[in-house]
Design an enzyme around this catalytic site. Structure first.
Site, PDB file in Angstrom:
ATOM      1  N   THR A 320       0.953  -1.366   0.405  1.00 56.61           N
ATOM      2  CA  THR A 320      -0.036   0.449   0.019  1.00 56.61           C
ATOM      3  C   THR A 320       1.262   1.590  -0.030  1.00 56.61           C
ATOM      4  O   THR A 320       1.635   0.997   0.419  1.00 56.61           O
ATOM      5  CB  THR A 320      -1.103   0.072   1.529  1.00 56.61           C
ATOM      6  OG1 THR A 320      -2.024   1.166   1.193  1.00 56.61           O
ATOM      7  CG2 THR A 320      -0.579  -0.386   2.946  1.00 56.61           C
ATOM      8  N   ARG A 321       0.697   2.267  -0.901  1.00 59.12           N
ATOM      9  CA  ARG A 321       0.959   3.548  -0.608  1.00 59.12           C
ATOM     10  C   ARG A 321      -0.426   5.089   0.016  1.00 59.12           C
ATOM     11  O   ARG A 321      -0.022   5.964   0.380  1.00 59.12           O
ATOM     12  CB  ARG A 321       1.354   4.362  -1.959  1.00 59.12           C
ATOM     13  CG  ARG A 321       0.424   4.028  -3.396  1.00 59.12           C
ATOM     14  CD  ARG A 321       0.848   4.455  -4.694  1.00 59.12           C
ATOM     15  NE  ARG A 321       0.457   5.719  -4.755  1.00 59.12           N
ATOM     16  CZ  ARG A 321      -1.193   5.640  -5.295  1.00 59.12           C
ATOM     17  NH1 ARG A 321      -1.845   4.794  -5.652  1.00 59.12           N
ATOM     18  NH2 ARG A 321      -1.469   6.863  -5.206  1.00 59.12           N
ATOM     19  N   HIS A 325      -7.737   2.076   5.788  1.00 62.73           N
ATOM     20  CA  HIS A 325      -9.329   2.732   6.285  1.00 62.73           C
ATOM     21  C   HIS A 325      -9.829   1.055   6.753  1.00 62.73           C
ATOM     22  O   HIS A 325      -9.341   0.291   6.851  1.00 62.73           O
ATOM     23  CB  HIS A 325     -10.249   3.510   5.592  1.00 62.73           C
ATOM     24  CG  HIS A 325      -8.862   4.822   5.320  1.00 62.73           C
ATOM     25  ND1 HIS A 325      -9.044   5.733   6.283  1.00 62.73           N
ATOM     26  CD2 HIS A 325      -8.931   5.217   3.925  1.00 62.73           C
ATOM     27  CE1 HIS A 325      -8.248   6.413   5.856  1.00 62.73           C
ATOM     28  NE2 HIS A 325      -7.861   6.524   4.578  1.00 62.73           N
ATOM     29  N   HIS A 328      -9.611  -1.721   4.370  1.00 65.97           N
ATOM     30  CA  HIS A 328      -8.609  -2.484   3.877  1.00 65.97           C
ATOM     31  C   HIS A 328      -8.094  -2.937   4.856  1.00 65.97           C
ATOM     32  O   HIS A 328      -7.995  -3.967   4.695  1.00 65.97           O
ATOM     33  CB  HIS A 328      -7.402  -1.058   3.520  1.00 65.97           C
ATOM     34  CG  HIS A 328      -7.420  -0.253   2.848  1.00 65.97           C
ATOM     35  ND1 HIS A 328      -7.745   1.351   3.062  1.00 65.97           N
ATOM     36  CD2 HIS A 328      -7.511  -0.257   1.831  1.00 65.97           C
ATOM     37  CE1 HIS A 328      -8.162   2.025   2.084  1.00 65.97           C
ATOM     38  NE2 HIS A 328      -7.689   0.587   1.254  1.00 65.97           N
ATOM     39  N   ARG A 414      -7.742  -3.357  -7.164  1.00 64.25           N
ATOM     40  CA  ARG A 414      -8.161  -3.187  -8.371  1.00 64.25           C
ATOM     41  C   ARG A 414      -7.451  -1.785  -9.306  1.00 64.25           C
ATOM     42  O   ARG A 414      -6.931  -1.258  -7.684  1.00 64.25           O
ATOM     43  CB  ARG A 414      -9.329  -2.228  -8.510  1.00 64.25           C
ATOM     44  CG  ARG A 414     -10.549  -1.921  -9.817  1.00 64.25           C
ATOM     45  CD  ARG A 414     -12.145  -1.024  -9.163  1.00 64.25           C
ATOM     46  NE  ARG A 414     -12.508  -1.063 -10.171  1.00 64.25           N
ATOM     47  CZ  ARG A 414     -12.311   0.137 -11.062  1.00 64.25           C
ATOM     48  NH1 ARG A 414     -11.297   1.091 -10.026  1.00 64.25           N
ATOM     49  NH2 ARG A 414     -12.439   0.630 -11.346  1.00 64.25           N
TER      50      ARG A 414
END
Ligand code: PPS
Length: 699
Positions: A320-321, A325, A328, A414
């Site tokens: 992740t970057r 929340h 996730h 996605r």
């Protein structure tokens, strides 16, 4: 063009000779202080044979032998591996392993009549235990590093860019395994054209040392150079084998899908990366230094050791970057449960997309979310990767990197690592292209994909569910907040509901990103000389000062040239330097909550864009084109410069004898012909208000 290889004067060494050379290099690297007798014993050869071997190896430049003074007669000579020796040792590891594996297979077949069922490490299929075994690094031993460092001080050296430091770290620590250095031209061509190194291994991303032409022209084939970080610390040496000018347009098309500067990596390629690429093996001396979150940074081997220690056989990695929340958290937890695996949150803290939330804030957010997982199921480690936002290819690359870090499963979402819209306003890649390409190469990557479910919140059941699994869509209320909507709410200080994120995370985000009306920002005027930039900028400054609340600084073209850039002229190079300096000061002002008003000509679009990227890390960048025509500016000729330019007395005069790129998408364009200055400044204030940068009470 690859550099020609030196003529082969000696026959190729036999397998046994290669094995012995490898053992000797390893011995000299790991135990340079050992006596000759001990070394000979370790290699299982006589002292006489060792002496011959040491001499021939030194003649090839793979080790150094020096006399040593001291009472101990058994240690008359000191040995040290050279950078070249270390690079060869790294290369020989693979060959050595392959040969030993074949020998083992043959023995197994002789004894049992069957094959062992094991698969050699390089193809990395299925065998889960492989994720726990150590992988090769490019570092020399601590003792050798101390010696190499002293020798490397005399080498020609290259100061690495921030992106190259990230690449080098992952090369050295095995994160980019099987790469042994920066790609050769042959490997690069294979990677660009079909995602494969020259030996056929899958590798989707060019990893090159890009340098300027002047530096490249000083180098020769086989020369060792020192690679230094931005403080001048030597991190590695590199033996130059290739030195060529790449076809960047081709690289952009093949690797990033389009030669379009709207793609951050294509923009980097054309406007920041050096013109020449260098390739060659790297010898690691030390890791780049990180002062932040040290305890959260792990090399691939450190993570593998951690998984071994914890007994984690299956590990799902989440790349992740962005801040995490609730959706996730829910999705990662489900992914781990489905795979019956542990979870590694593996965020990128090297370089991400310009404009992302800074990694300091993100790491504090991740730490808050870690507590929400069942105890001891989940861990977090920071990855110093420089992302390229290359969508499908990037996903495959991320998979290889996670496999190297000992993970067995990888979540691909996605639009994984998507770069946003192209210059025609369309997506660069399809939303599931990354998943498709990953699936195609999954076996070779050696990691299993878990495709991301799009999670949404179902209000009636007060829980997150995968969107495609909700059967009663018509009867329930589905809630979702997009990334853009979240940014808007944060920027405007609006409510962020608890179903969307954790209060601790929202608090952190608000702390770093106060509402826009309290953040710093930059107003950047651009236009011809005499277009009215300075006059409008001055009026704007006074109006903003009247409103109060934030310090205002005016960086007018003339003022800057007097104080910051007094030695510069008006060549493209000097103008760019001038604008980058203005951008630097403006970004610092913006970072610290002030308002910077800049009013240079700034004729080049790429330079304006670079300044925008510098500033947007910290706050808004409002580009205003003062669109007075060149004819009108010349008619006004307030400083008498146009007359001189026409007479040829001033050279390179913007609009007369030098170019001006009209801004394609400025936040605002103001006409000054037949319009009062006050009105122009008012238009700017209205724009600032509509962007939420100032509150509405001024009018
Ligand atoms: S740049 O291109 O952005 O670096 O130029 P800038 O620093 O804004 O230029 C400031 C003023 O320099 C005067 N001047 C010239 N302008 C353009 N081209 C040439 N060759 C040149 N020589 C001198 C010009 O008056 C600029 O003033 P402004 O403030 O724009 O009227």
């Amino acid at each position: 063009m690859p550099l020609p290889h030196p003529p082969q004067s000696t026959p190729a060494p036999s397998a046994a000779e290669e094995d012995m050379l490898f053992r000797l290099l390893r011995q000299v690297d790991t135990a340079p202080e050992a006596t000759q007798r001990a070394t000979a014993q370790a290699l299982g050869i006589s002292l006489g044979r060792l002496n011959t071997l040491l001499r021939s190896t030194a003649e090839k430049g793979l080790i150094n032998i020096s006399a040593r003074d001291g009472p101990d007669k058994r240690q008359r000579y000191a040995y040290a591996i050279t950078a070249r020796g270390a690079a060869l040792k790294n290369k020989l590891i693979d060959q050595f392993l392959k040969r030993k594996f074949a020998e083992y297979e043959a023995l197994h077949a002789e004894l049992t009549g069957t094959t062992s069922g094991l698969v050699p490490f390089k193809s990395r299929t299925q065998i889960m235990q492989n994720n726990l075994a150590p992988i090769p690094e490019l570092y020399v031993s601590y003792d050798s590093a101390q010696k190499l460092k002293v020798e490397a001080a005399d080498l020609v050296s290259w100061d690495l860019t921030p992106r190259q430091i990230c690449d080098l770290e992952l090369l050295m620590n095995g994160g980019f395994n099987p790469l042994k250095g920066f790609l050769s031209e042959e490997d690069y061509n294979g990677v660009v054209e079909n995602m494969r190194l020259a030996d056929g291994s899958l590798w989707p991303m060019p990893i090159n040392l890009d340098v300027d032409e002047e530096f490249a022209s000083k180098l020769e084939e086989g020369q060792d150079i020192a690679l230094r970080d931005q403080e001048g610390v030597i991190l590695a040496t590199m033996t130059i084998t290739d030195n060529w000018v790449p076809n960047k347009a081709r690289e952009a098309e093949k690797v990033f899908g389009a030669d379009d500067d709207a793609h951050p990596a294509v923009n980097y390629l054309h406007n920041q990366a050096g013109k020449v690429y260098l390739g060659g093996p790297v010898t690691g001396i030390q890791q780049p230094v990180h002062y932040d979150f040290r305890a959260r940074r792990d090399t691939p081997n450190e993570l593998r050791a951690y998984f071994r220690k914890m007994g984690w056989r299956k590990v799902v990695a989440f790349q992740t970057r962005n801040p995490l929340h609730r959706a996730h958290q829910e999705l990662t937890f489900r992914a781990a449960r489905e795979a019956q695996a542990n979870l590694l949150i593996h965020p990128v803290v090297g370089m991400t997309k310009p404009g992302d939330v800074d990694h300091f804030t993100r790491v504090r957010c991740y730490e808050a979310v870690l507590d929400k997982y069942p105890q001891a199921t989940t861990s977090m480690s920071l990855l110093n990767l420089a992302m390229r936002m290359a969508g499908p290819r990037e996903a495959v690359w991320h998979g290889l990197i996670r496999a190297n870090h000992g993970c067995t499963h990888f979540i691909v979402g996605r639009d994984h690592a998507g770069p946003g819209k192209n210059s025609a306003g369309e997506d660069f890649y399809g939303p599931y292209d990354a998943q498709d390409l990953f699936r195609e190469h999954q076996d070779e990557i050696g990691i299993e994909m878990i495709d991301f479910k799009h999670m949404v919140y179902v209000q009636e059941r007060a829980q997150y569910e995968p969107n495609d699994e909700i059967k009663d869509k018509d009867d329930v209320t589905i809630l979702n907040i997009s990334g853009t909507e979240l940014r808007r709410r944060l920027a405007e200080g609006l409510e962020i509901p608890e179903w969307f994120s954790f209060p601790e995370v929202v608090r952190e985000l608000r702390r770093t990103k106060p509402p826009r009306s309290k953040q710093g920002f930059t107003v950047f005027f651009t236009g011809f000389s005499g277009s009215g930039k300075s006059t409008i900028a001055n009026a704007l400054m006074v109006k903003l000062m009247e409103m109060g609340g934030r310090p205002v600084t005016l960086l007018d073209g003339d003022i800057v040239r007097k104080n910051l850039s007094s030695e510069l002229g008006f060549s493209k190079e000097h103008r760019d330097l001038n604008i980058r300096r203005i951008g630097y000061v403006a970004s610092e002002i913006t970072k610290n909550g002030g308002i910077a008003i800049c009013a240079p000509i700034a004729p080049y679009a790429t330079t304006r864009r670079a300044v925008r990227e510098d500033v947007e890390q910290f706050g808004a960048f409002v580009e205003i084109h003062v669109a007075t025509s060149i004819e009108e500016c010349e008619r006004r000729d307030r400083k008498g410069l146009y007359k001189l330019a026409r007479e040829g007395k001033i050279k390179e005069f913007t609009g007369i004898s030098d170019p001006y790129d009209v801004p394609a998408n400025p936040e605002l364009s103001v006409e000054t012909e037949n319009v009062e200055v006050d009105n122009c400044a008012h238009q700017v204030l209205l724009k600032l208000e509509s962007m939420g940068l100032i509150s509405g009470s001024w009018a």
